[in-house]
Design a protein around this motif. Structure first.
Motif, PDB file in Angstrom:
ATOM      1  N   UNK A  10       0.745  -1.355   0.002  1.00 18.99           N
ATOM      2  CA  UNK A  10       0.034  -0.066   0.043  1.00 18.99           C
ATOM      3  C   UNK A  10       0.817   1.254  -0.096  1.00 18.99           C
ATOM      4  N   UNK A  11       0.391   2.320  -0.366  1.00 15.34           N
ATOM      5  CA  UNK A  11       1.011   3.582  -0.488  1.00 15.34           C
ATOM      6  C   UNK A  11       0.394   4.704  -1.075  1.00 15.34           C
ATOM      7  N   UNK A  12       0.697   5.878  -1.317  1.00 13.74           N
ATOM      8  CA  UNK A  12       0.104   7.034  -1.866  1.00 13.74           C
ATOM      9  C   UNK A  12       0.499   7.035  -3.285  1.00 13.74           C
ATOM     10  N   UNK A  13      -0.149   7.935  -4.009  1.00 17.15           N
ATOM     11  CA  UNK A  13       0.119   7.961  -5.421  1.00 17.15           C
ATOM     12  C   UNK A  13       1.562   8.476  -5.952  1.00 17.15           C
ATOM     13  N   UNK A  14       2.035   7.473  -6.765  1.00 17.37           N
ATOM     14  CA  UNK A  14       3.381   7.809  -7.182  1.00 17.37           C
ATOM     15  C   UNK A  14       4.617   7.377  -6.338  1.00 17.37           C
ATOM     16  N   UNK A  15       4.234   6.564  -5.401  1.00 18.48           N
ATOM     17  CA  UNK A  15       5.383   6.196  -4.282  1.00 18.48           C
ATOM     18  C   UNK A  15       6.199   5.051  -4.808  1.00 18.48           C
ATOM     19  N   UNK A  16       5.524   4.488  -6.048  1.00 15.37           N
ATOM     20  CA  UNK A  16       6.525   3.460  -6.587  1.00 15.37           C
ATOM     21  C   UNK A  16       6.080   1.822  -6.419  1.00 15.37           C
ATOM     22  N   UNK A 147       3.951  -4.088   2.897  1.00  9.40           N
ATOM     23  CA  UNK A 147       4.635  -3.181   2.864  1.00  9.40           C
ATOM     24  C   UNK A 147       3.760  -1.815   2.693  1.00  9.40           C
ATOM     25  N   UNK A 148       4.295  -0.705   3.239  1.00 11.74           N
ATOM     26  CA  UNK A 148       3.827   0.567   2.916  1.00 11.74           C
ATOM     27  C   UNK A 148       4.808   1.379   2.398  1.00 11.74           C
ATOM     28  N   UNK A 149       4.601   1.934   1.000  1.00 12.93           N
ATOM     29  CA  UNK A 149       5.743   2.506   0.373  1.00 12.93           C
ATOM     30  C   UNK A 149       5.346   4.007   0.075  1.00 12.93           C
ATOM     31  N   UNK A 150       6.419   4.704   0.443  1.00 14.54           N
ATOM     32  CA  UNK A 150       5.987   6.100   0.583  1.00 14.54           C
ATOM     33  C   UNK A 150       7.195   6.920   0.010  1.00 14.54           C
ATOM     34  N   UNK A 151       6.940   8.199  -0.150  1.00 17.15           N
ATOM     35  CA  UNK A 151       7.905   9.261  -0.740  1.00 17.15           C
ATOM     36  C   UNK A 151       7.529  10.594  -0.553  1.00 17.15           C
ATOM     37  N   UNK A 152       8.209  11.626  -0.579  1.00 16.39           N
ATOM     38  CA  UNK A 152       7.865  13.005  -0.026  1.00 16.39           C
ATOM     39  C   UNK A 152       6.842  13.292  -1.583  1.00 16.39           C
ATOM     40  N   UNK A 197      -1.258   3.062   6.873  1.00 13.32           N
ATOM     41  CA  UNK A 197      -0.135   1.805   6.954  1.00 13.32           C
ATOM     42  C   UNK A 197      -1.060   1.085   7.856  1.00 13.32           C
ATOM     43  N   UNK A 198      -0.941  -0.362   7.537  1.00 13.29           N
ATOM     44  CA  UNK A 198      -1.390  -1.315   8.594  1.00 13.29           C
ATOM     45  C   UNK A 198      -0.173  -1.442   9.609  1.00 13.29           C
ATOM     46  N   UNK A 199      -0.591  -1.902  10.897  1.00 12.70           N
ATOM     47  CA  UNK A 199       0.026  -1.815  12.225  1.00 12.70           C
ATOM     48  C   UNK A 199       1.208  -2.519  11.838  1.00 12.70           C
ATOM     49  N   UNK A 200       1.124  -3.869  10.995  1.00 10.23           N
ATOM     50  CA  UNK A 200       2.127  -4.569  10.952  1.00 10.23           C
ATOM     51  C   UNK A 200       2.951  -4.550   9.391  1.00 10.23           C
ATOM     52  N   UNK A 201       2.812  -3.573   9.019  1.00 12.17           N
ATOM     53  CA  UNK A 201       3.445  -3.241   7.672  1.00 12.17           C
ATOM     54  C   UNK A 201       4.807  -2.577   7.714  1.00 12.17           C
ATOM     55  N   UNK A 202       5.847  -3.006   6.920  1.00 15.19           N
ATOM     56  CA  UNK A 202       7.211  -2.399   6.901  1.00 15.19           C
ATOM     57  C   UNK A 202       6.983  -1.222   6.143  1.00 15.19           C
ATOM     58  N   UNK A 203       7.902  -0.242   6.492  1.00  8.64           N
ATOM     59  CA  UNK A 203       7.896   0.999   5.765  1.00  8.64           C
ATOM     60  C   UNK A 203       8.745   1.027   4.875  1.00  8.64           C
ATOM     61  N   UNK A 204       8.864   1.521   3.592  1.00  6.78           N
ATOM     62  CA  UNK A 204       9.847   1.706   2.835  1.00  6.78           C
ATOM     63  C   UNK A 204       9.855   3.374   2.166  1.00  6.78           C
ATOM     64  N   UNK A 205      10.611   4.105   2.350  1.00 10.88           N
ATOM     65  CA  UNK A 205      10.532   5.333   1.725  1.00 10.88           C
ATOM     66  C   UNK A 205      11.435   5.350   0.421  1.00 10.88           C
ATOM     67  N   UNK A 206      10.703   5.587  -0.440  1.00 14.96           N
ATOM     68  CA  UNK A 206      11.506   5.629  -1.766  1.00 14.96           C
ATOM     69  C   UNK A 206      12.179   6.922  -2.556  1.00 14.96           C
ATOM     70  N   UNK A 221      13.524  -8.586   3.289  1.00 16.24           N
ATOM     71  CA  UNK A 221      12.264  -8.539   4.412  1.00 16.24           C
ATOM     72  C   UNK A 221      11.445  -9.684   3.957  1.00 16.24           C
ATOM     73  N   UNK A 222      11.186  -9.995   2.496  1.00 13.81           N
ATOM     74  CA  UNK A 222      10.345 -11.264   2.370  1.00 13.81           C
ATOM     75  C   UNK A 222      10.993 -12.599   2.884  1.00 13.81           C
ATOM     76  N   UNK A 223      12.284 -12.652   2.465  1.00  9.88           N
ATOM     77  CA  UNK A 223      12.900 -13.763   2.679  1.00  9.88           C
ATOM     78  C   UNK A 223      12.883 -14.299   4.210  1.00  9.88           C
TER      79      UNK A 223
END
Ligand code: CDP
Length: 231
Positions: A10-16, A147-152, A197-206, A221-223
């Motif tokens: 999950x994540x906002x528009x254009x985060x990758x 995963x929660x994918x975000x960026x500015x 962001x789900x409580x158990x989601x791993x955050x990645x800032x692209x 993380x997946x492995x």
């Protein structure tokens, strides 16, 4: 047997999210679902029907969604490049906030997660990567990897602007930034299935990780979280 190898992104528009989904599907032999393309497909169909998008008739939008879903026409629309136009961008969040439409789409997404379709080369999929706004919170709350994918907003707007210009669409940075911020707000503040962001989601800032770094962080993380030996 029901698939349990599910990666929710999950994540906002254009985060990758799309780029990461594609790389993970290739690496693990998983089937990928871009759930945004479903809401975009409904929006495009309504625009093509010349519906007044400024004054959305909710019952008409729900009926159109049912027809698109029952006839599987939704998949045809989802492949149309016009789903990514600025016009579709402008109206998609107002379609996606309608609870009845989300409920129809939930069935489709759950079915995909539990029984992912074969890969384009005919091999059976070993799992599913589903990307959207509410996958880790509502659609697949039991996914073993989230995963929660975000960026500015500025980074996301620059990427989107480049995509438009590459497609030959004219746009200004300020317009794209304003449209991204407006859509994020609409997605975060709607009562049904907001972007969160789900409580158990791993955050990645692209903004700080490039495509390869993002993929490497996600893969590690997946492995360590998916029990099955995948590769
Ligand atoms: O490609 P981009 O990141 O701009 O957005 P998208 O994933 O194609 O999603 C387009 C829009 O669909 C979002 O802004 C949401 O309003 C809606 N959407 C949603 O409500 N729930 C999802 N699971 C996916 C998308």
């Amino acid at each position: 047997m029901t698939n349990t190898n599910i990666i929710a992104i999950d994540g906002p528009a254009g985060a990758g999210k799309g780029t990461l989904t594609k790389k993970l599907c290739e690496h693990y032999g998983f089937a990928g679902l871009d759930t945004g393309s479903l809401y975009r497909a409904i929006t495009l169909c309504l625009i093509e029907k010349k519906h007044d998008m400024e004054h959305l008739d909710i019952n008409f939008a729900i009926q159109t969604t049912k027809e698109l879903s029952d006839s599987h026409e939704i998949l045809k629309y989802a492949k149309n490049p016009a789903i990514r136009s600025q016009l579709t961008n402008k109206y998609v969040a107002s379609v996606a906030k309608i609870p009845e439409i989300r409920e129809i789409m939930r069935h489709y997404q759950t079915e995909f997660a539990q029984n992912p379709p074969a890969l384009p080369d005919g091999r059976p999929a070993k799992g599913a990567v589903i990307e959207g706004r509410d996958i880790g919170t509502v659609i697949c709350p039991n996914a073993p990897v989230k995963f929660f994918i975000t960026a500015s907003p500025e980074t996301r707007a620059s990427r989107r602007l480049k995509e438009y210009l590459d497609q030959g669409e004219s746009a200004s940075y300020q317009e794209v930034l304003a449209s991204i911020i407006a859509r994020d707000e609409a997605d975060r503040n709607r009562p049904t299935s907001p972007l969160k962001q789900a409580d158990d989601a791993f955050l990645i800032d692209t903004s700080v990780n490039n495509k390869e770094q993002t993929f490497d962080v996600a893969r590690k993380y997946i492995d360590s979280h998916l029990e099955m030996k995948l590769v």
